[in-house]
Write a protein that holds these residues in place. Structure first.
Motif, PDB file in Angstrom:
ATOM      1  N   UNK A 313     -19.954 -25.088  30.884  1.00 22.52           N
ATOM      2  CA  UNK A 313     -19.853 -23.859  30.482  1.00 22.52           C
ATOM      3  C   UNK A 313     -19.843 -23.267  28.915  1.00 22.52           C
ATOM      4  N   UNK A 314     -19.236 -23.922  28.119  1.00 19.32           N
ATOM      5  CA  UNK A 314     -19.076 -23.833  26.758  1.00 19.32           C
ATOM      6  C   UNK A 314     -20.264 -23.836  25.810  1.00 19.32           C
ATOM      7  N   UNK A 315     -21.031 -25.119  26.331  1.00 18.70           N
ATOM      8  CA  UNK A 315     -22.298 -25.415  25.522  1.00 18.70           C
ATOM      9  C   UNK A 315     -23.215 -24.221  26.162  1.00 18.70           C
ATOM     10  N   UNK A 316     -23.363 -23.732  27.103  1.00 20.63           N
ATOM     11  CA  UNK A 316     -23.933 -22.485  27.668  1.00 20.63           C
ATOM     12  C   UNK A 316     -23.755 -21.166  27.053  1.00 20.63           C
ATOM     13  N   UNK A 317     -22.422 -21.035  26.792  1.00 21.76           N
ATOM     14  CA  UNK A 317     -21.855 -20.008  26.178  1.00 21.76           C
ATOM     15  C   UNK A 317     -22.505 -19.868  24.570  1.00 21.76           C
ATOM     16  N   UNK A 318     -22.409 -21.097  24.046  1.00 20.54           N
ATOM     17  CA  UNK A 318     -23.163 -21.213  22.678  1.00 20.54           C
ATOM     18  C   UNK A 318     -24.662 -20.738  22.656  1.00 20.54           C
ATOM     19  N   UNK A 319     -25.199 -21.085  23.644  1.00 19.16           N
ATOM     20  CA  UNK A 319     -26.801 -20.677  23.604  1.00 19.16           C
ATOM     21  C   UNK A 319     -26.654 -19.097  23.631  1.00 19.16           C
ATOM     22  N   UNK A 320     -25.831 -18.880  24.840  1.00 18.55           N
ATOM     23  CA  UNK A 320     -25.871 -17.108  24.909  1.00 18.55           C
ATOM     24  C   UNK A 320     -25.653 -16.371  23.650  1.00 18.55           C
ATOM     25  N   UNK A 321     -24.351 -16.792  23.104  1.00 17.39           N
ATOM     26  CA  UNK A 321     -24.301 -16.279  21.705  1.00 17.39           C
ATOM     27  C   UNK A 321     -25.066 -16.042  20.702  1.00 17.39           C
ATOM     28  N   UNK A 322     -26.058 -17.004  20.618  1.00 18.67           N
ATOM     29  CA  UNK A 322     -27.139 -17.167  19.688  1.00 18.67           C
ATOM     30  C   UNK A 322     -28.207 -16.212  19.992  1.00 18.67           C
ATOM     31  N   UNK A 323     -28.483 -16.326  21.200  1.00 15.15           N
ATOM     32  CA  UNK A 323     -29.589 -15.479  21.877  1.00 15.15           C
ATOM     33  C   UNK A 323     -29.172 -13.977  21.617  1.00 15.15           C
ATOM     34  N   UNK A 324     -27.874 -13.538  21.902  1.00 11.64           N
ATOM     35  CA  UNK A 324     -27.668 -12.304  21.875  1.00 11.64           C
ATOM     36  C   UNK A 324     -27.630 -11.671  20.425  1.00 11.64           C
ATOM     37  N   UNK A 325     -27.626 -12.662  19.398  1.00 14.99           N
ATOM     38  CA  UNK A 325     -27.479 -12.168  18.151  1.00 14.99           C
ATOM     39  C   UNK A 325     -29.093 -11.977  17.700  1.00 14.99           C
ATOM     40  N   UNK A 326     -29.909 -12.586  18.264  1.00 16.94           N
ATOM     41  CA  UNK A 326     -31.541 -12.257  17.965  1.00 16.94           C
ATOM     42  C   UNK A 326     -32.014 -10.851  18.178  1.00 16.94           C
TER      43      UNK A 326
END
Length: 326
Positions: A313-326
Motif C-alpha cells: 500500500x505504501x509503495x503504491x501510494x508513493x507512485x500515486x503521489x508522483x503521478x498526481x504531481x505530473x
C-alpha cells in the motif's frame, strides 16, 4: 489497427478528457482477508488516508487451477469496511452470467454503497476452460456481453424490458428500485471489438498490456465509434490497469516480485507480460506510467507487487503521489 487517427472537425468527443481528475484504485491487498475484522477496517482506512479513490478486485469462477473470487461478493464486503472508499470490479466476466441477476446485483450495490461503485466488464478468454465449464461457448462470449450490456443498461434505467437476441430472450423484465445514482460501466479488452463495445455501452475503456502509443490509438478508435453511435457527449473516464513491481531501492527485487505474482496467478512465464509491466523504484514506475496520462488515461488500477506484502500500500501510494504531481 489505426495508426493515424483524425477526429471529425465538429465532433464533441474528447477521448482524453484532460479536464477530469485522475482516479487511482488499488487492488485488494493480498493479506486483507487473513486479517481480523478490526484489521480489515484499519487497512481500508489506511487506503483512504493514502489517497486512493477505490479498491478493485478481479472476478473469476474457476481460473486455471480452479482459483477465483466472486467480484460482487468481494466488493459488497469491501464497501462495508469503510464508508468513504469506492469499490470496483475489474474485470467482471459478464458472459458467464445471465444479465437479469447481474442487474439485480448492481441495483443492490447502488443501495448499500450509493455512488461508490464502478462496474468494469470484459469477456474473458485467457482461460477457455473457465468459459466451457460454465456452459459458455468461447466463440459466443462477445455476443453474450453485448446483449447483456444492452439489457442491463435498460433495466437499470427503470424500463420494463423485452428483448429477443441471439443469446438471451426475456419478456417484461424489471428491476426495482431503480438506482438513484447511475453506476458507471467501463469495458475492458485489447481488441478493436472491445473498443467498439466500450464506445456503444460504457462510460470508458480499461486498457491492459499495451504501450502508451497503442493506448492513444485505441482511444482514437473508440472516439470514432462513439461518434457513429451518437454518443458524443459522454463524460469519458478511460482507465489503465497494470501490474507493477516496486521496491524502494532495488529494481531487480521489484522485477522478481511482480514476476512471481503474475506467474503464480496466470500460470504462464513472466516473459509474456514483461514488455508492458512497469517495475522499479517508485519514481521509475511513475515515469513509466506518465505516458499513459498523456495519452488520455484518467483512471489507474494498480496491482502492486512487492517483496514484502506489508509494503504494497505504501509503495503504491508513493507512485500515486508522483503521478498526481505530473
Amino acid at each position: 489497427m489505426i495508426l493515424n487517427v483524425t477526429y471529425p472537425r465538429d465532433s464533441l468527443v474528447d477521448p482524453t478528457n484532460k479536464s477530469m481528475k485522475i482516479k487511482f484504485g488499488l487492488a485488494t491487498p493480498s493479506r486483507l482477508w487473513s486479517l481480523d475484522w478490526e484489521g480489515r477496517q484499519q487497512t481500508l482506512s489506511d487506503i483512504v488516508d493514502l489517497g486512493f479513490d477505490h479498491v478493485f478486485m478481479a472476478d473469476h469462477v474457476s481460473f486455471r487451477d480452479g482459483s477465483g473470487t466472486d467480484g460482487f461478493v468481494e466488493v459488497a464486503s469491501l464497501s462495508q469496511l469503510n464508508p468513504k472508499i469506492g469499490v470496483m470490479i475489474s474485470i467482471y466476466l459478464l458472459p458467464l452470467r445471465h444479465p437479469l441477476p447481474v442487474a439485480r446485483q448492481l441495483a443492490s450495490m447502488a443501495r448499500i454503497a450509493p455512488g461508490r461503485m464502478i462496474f468494469g466488464v470484459g469477456i474473458g478468454g485467457d482461460d477457455r476452460h473457465e468459459l466451457e465449464v460454465c456452459g459458455v461457448d468461447p466463440k459466443r462470449r462477445g455476443v453474450r456481453a453485448n446483449e447483456s450490456l444492452t439489457i442491463i443498461r435498460r433495466l437499470l434505467e427503470g424500463e420494463s424490458v423485452t428483448f429477443s437476441g441471439l443469446e438471451f430472450d426475456i419478456s417484461d423484465a424489471r428491476i426495482k428500485p431503480k438506482p438513484r445514482e447511475p453506476i458507471p460501466i467501463l469495458v475492458g479488452g485489447r481488441s478493436d471489438a472491445a473498443l467498439e463495445r466500450a464506445a456503444k455501452h460504457s462510460e470508458g475503456w480499461i486498457g491492459v498490456w499495451c504501450s502508451a502509443k497503442r493506448y492513444a490509438e485505441a482511444l482514437g478508435i473508440l472516439a470514432e465509434k462513439a461518434e457513429e453511435f451518437g454518443r458524443n457527449q459522454v463524460d469519458w473516464s478511460h482507465g489503465y490497469q497494470p501490474w507493477i513491481g516496486i521496491d524502494k531501492k532495488d529494481p531487480k527485487k521489484a522485477r522478481a516480485a511482480v514476476a512471481k505474482g503474475m506467474e503464480d496467478f496466470y500460470k504462464i512465464p513472466f516473459s509474456k507480460f514483461e514488455r508492458y509491466t512497469p517495475f522499479g523504484t517508485p519514481s521509475q514506475v511513475a515515469e513509466q506510467l506518465v505516458p499513459y496520462i498523456e495519452s488520455g488515461c484518467r483512471l489507474f488500477n494498480l496491482k502492486v507487487c512487492a517483496s514484502k506484502p506489508e509494503e504494497e500500500m505504501e509503495l503504491g501510494a508513493e507512485v500515486l503521489a508522483l503521478l498526481r504531481k505530473n
